[in-house]
Design a protein around this motif. Structure first.
Motif, PDB file in Angstrom:
ATOM      1  N   GLU A 181       0.831  -1.201   0.000  1.00 47.27           N
ATOM      2  CA  GLU A 181       0.000   0.000   0.000  1.00 47.27           C
ATOM      3  C   GLU A 181       0.869   1.256   0.000  1.00 47.27           C
ATOM      4  O   GLU A 181       0.581   2.217  -0.712  1.00 47.27           O
ATOM      5  CB  GLU A 181      -0.950   0.009   1.203  1.00 47.27           C
ATOM      6  CG  GLU A 181      -1.756   1.278   1.367  1.00 47.27           C
ATOM      7  CD  GLU A 181      -2.641   1.639   0.172  1.00 47.27           C
ATOM      8  OE1 GLU A 181      -3.003   2.826   0.055  1.00 47.27           O
ATOM      9  OE2 GLU A 181      -2.974   0.768  -0.661  1.00 47.27           O
ATOM     10  N   ALA A 217       1.469   5.520   8.578  1.00 50.04           N
ATOM     11  CA  ALA A 217       0.992   5.290   9.944  1.00 50.04           C
ATOM     12  C   ALA A 217       0.850   3.802  10.229  1.00 50.04           C
ATOM     13  O   ALA A 217       1.176   3.334  11.324  1.00 50.04           O
ATOM     14  CB  ALA A 217      -0.323   6.010  10.168  1.00 50.04           C
ATOM     15  N   VAL A 218       0.369   3.044   9.248  1.00 46.09           N
ATOM     16  CA  VAL A 218       0.238   1.586   9.434  1.00 46.09           C
ATOM     17  C   VAL A 218       1.604   0.964   9.636  1.00 46.09           C
ATOM     18  O   VAL A 218       1.796   0.120  10.512  1.00 46.09           O
ATOM     19  CB  VAL A 218      -0.500   0.940   8.241  1.00 46.09           C
ATOM     20  CG1 VAL A 218      -0.393  -0.569   8.284  1.00 46.09           C
ATOM     21  CG2 VAL A 218      -1.944   1.377   8.216  1.00 46.09           C
ATOM     22  N   ALA A 270      -3.171  12.068   1.938  1.00 47.98           N
ATOM     23  CA  ALA A 270      -3.814  11.369   3.056  1.00 47.98           C
ATOM     24  C   ALA A 270      -3.576   9.868   2.939  1.00 47.98           C
ATOM     25  O   ALA A 270      -3.297   9.197   3.936  1.00 47.98           O
ATOM     26  CB  ALA A 270      -5.304  11.674   3.089  1.00 47.98           C
ATOM     27  N   ARG A 271      -3.654   9.340   1.722  1.00 45.32           N
ATOM     28  CA  ARG A 271      -3.401   7.907   1.506  1.00 45.32           C
ATOM     29  C   ARG A 271      -1.962   7.558   1.888  1.00 45.32           C
ATOM     30  O   ARG A 271      -1.712   6.543   2.545  1.00 45.32           O
ATOM     31  CB  ARG A 271      -3.666   7.562   0.043  1.00 45.32           C
ATOM     32  CG  ARG A 271      -3.412   6.115  -0.291  1.00 45.32           C
ATOM     33  CD  ARG A 271      -3.648   5.834  -1.761  1.00 45.32           C
ATOM     34  NE  ARG A 271      -3.317   4.450  -2.078  1.00 45.32           N
ATOM     35  CZ  ARG A 271      -3.099   4.017  -3.306  1.00 45.32           C
ATOM     36  NH1 ARG A 271      -3.201   4.841  -4.326  1.00 45.32           N
ATOM     37  NH2 ARG A 271      -2.791   2.761  -3.525  1.00 45.32           N
ATOM     38  N   ARG A 288      -0.005   9.254   4.012  1.00 44.10           N
ATOM     39  CA  ARG A 288       0.110   9.378   5.479  1.00 44.10           C
ATOM     40  C   ARG A 288      -0.469   8.151   6.186  1.00 44.10           C
ATOM     41  O   ARG A 288       0.102   7.652   7.152  1.00 44.10           O
ATOM     42  CB  ARG A 288      -0.609  10.633   5.963  1.00 44.10           C
ATOM     43  CG  ARG A 288       0.194  11.874   5.814  1.00 44.10           C
ATOM     44  CD  ARG A 288      -0.465  13.040   6.567  1.00 44.10           C
ATOM     45  NE  ARG A 288      -0.095  14.260   5.919  1.00 44.10           N
ATOM     46  CZ  ARG A 288      -0.872  14.968   5.093  1.00 44.10           C
ATOM     47  NH1 ARG A 288      -2.094  14.583   4.854  1.00 44.10           N
ATOM     48  NH2 ARG A 288      -0.428  16.066   4.545  1.00 44.10           N
ATOM     49  N   ASP A 289      -1.617   7.671   5.710  1.00 47.70           N
ATOM     50  CA  ASP A 289      -2.239   6.485   6.313  1.00 47.70           C
ATOM     51  C   ASP A 289      -1.350   5.257   6.167  1.00 47.70           C
ATOM     52  O   ASP A 289      -1.214   4.458   7.093  1.00 47.70           O
ATOM     53  CB  ASP A 289      -3.611   6.216   5.691  1.00 47.70           C
ATOM     54  CG  ASP A 289      -4.642   7.275   6.053  1.00 47.70           C
ATOM     55  OD1 ASP A 289      -4.394   8.050   7.006  1.00 47.70           O
ATOM     56  OD2 ASP A 289      -5.680   7.331   5.373  1.00 47.70           O
TER      57      ASP A 289
END
Length: 109
Positions: free
Chosen positions: A65, A103-104, A96-97, A99-100
């Motif tokens: 991802e 974060a994962v 945002a994608r 950053r997400d």
């Protein structure tokens, strides 16, 4: 999670015995800095630590991802309200994608 791969080379000042070994540590800025600043050299001996590489250790789906999000930004950065195209005009949903995905990976420490 990121893991640093380091190489330590030493030479004993008395016997002249030389070593060269690789080791890993989990990534944290202060720990990397302290590892890389250790050692030194004298009249006939030394200890040197260098960064060889970084491993990305995480769930395979999370890595995929992150790579897909980064490629999407690279290939289609978008345009801003003035019609400018390029990396200074990256669309917010794409950021945002990204950053997400980061974060994962960061949560898998």
């Amino acid at each position: 999670m990121l893991r640093a791969v380091l190489r330590k080379k030493t030479r004993d000042a008395h016997s002249g015995y030389e070593t060269d070994c690789l080791y890993t540590i989990d990534f944290s800025e202060s720990r990397i800095e302290s590892e890389l600043s250790r050692g030194g050299c004298g009249e006939s001996g030394y200890e040197v630590v260098e960064l060889v590489g970084v491993e990305l250790i995480a769930k395979p789906d999370a890595v995929i991802e992150l790579m897909d999000a980064a490629k999407d930004i690279r290939d289609n950065p978008g345009a801003d309200c003035h019609g400018s195209v390029g990396f200074c005009a990256i669309e917010l949903p794409k950021l945002a994608r990204l950053r997400d995905a980061i974060a994962v990976l960061d949560s898998s420490r």
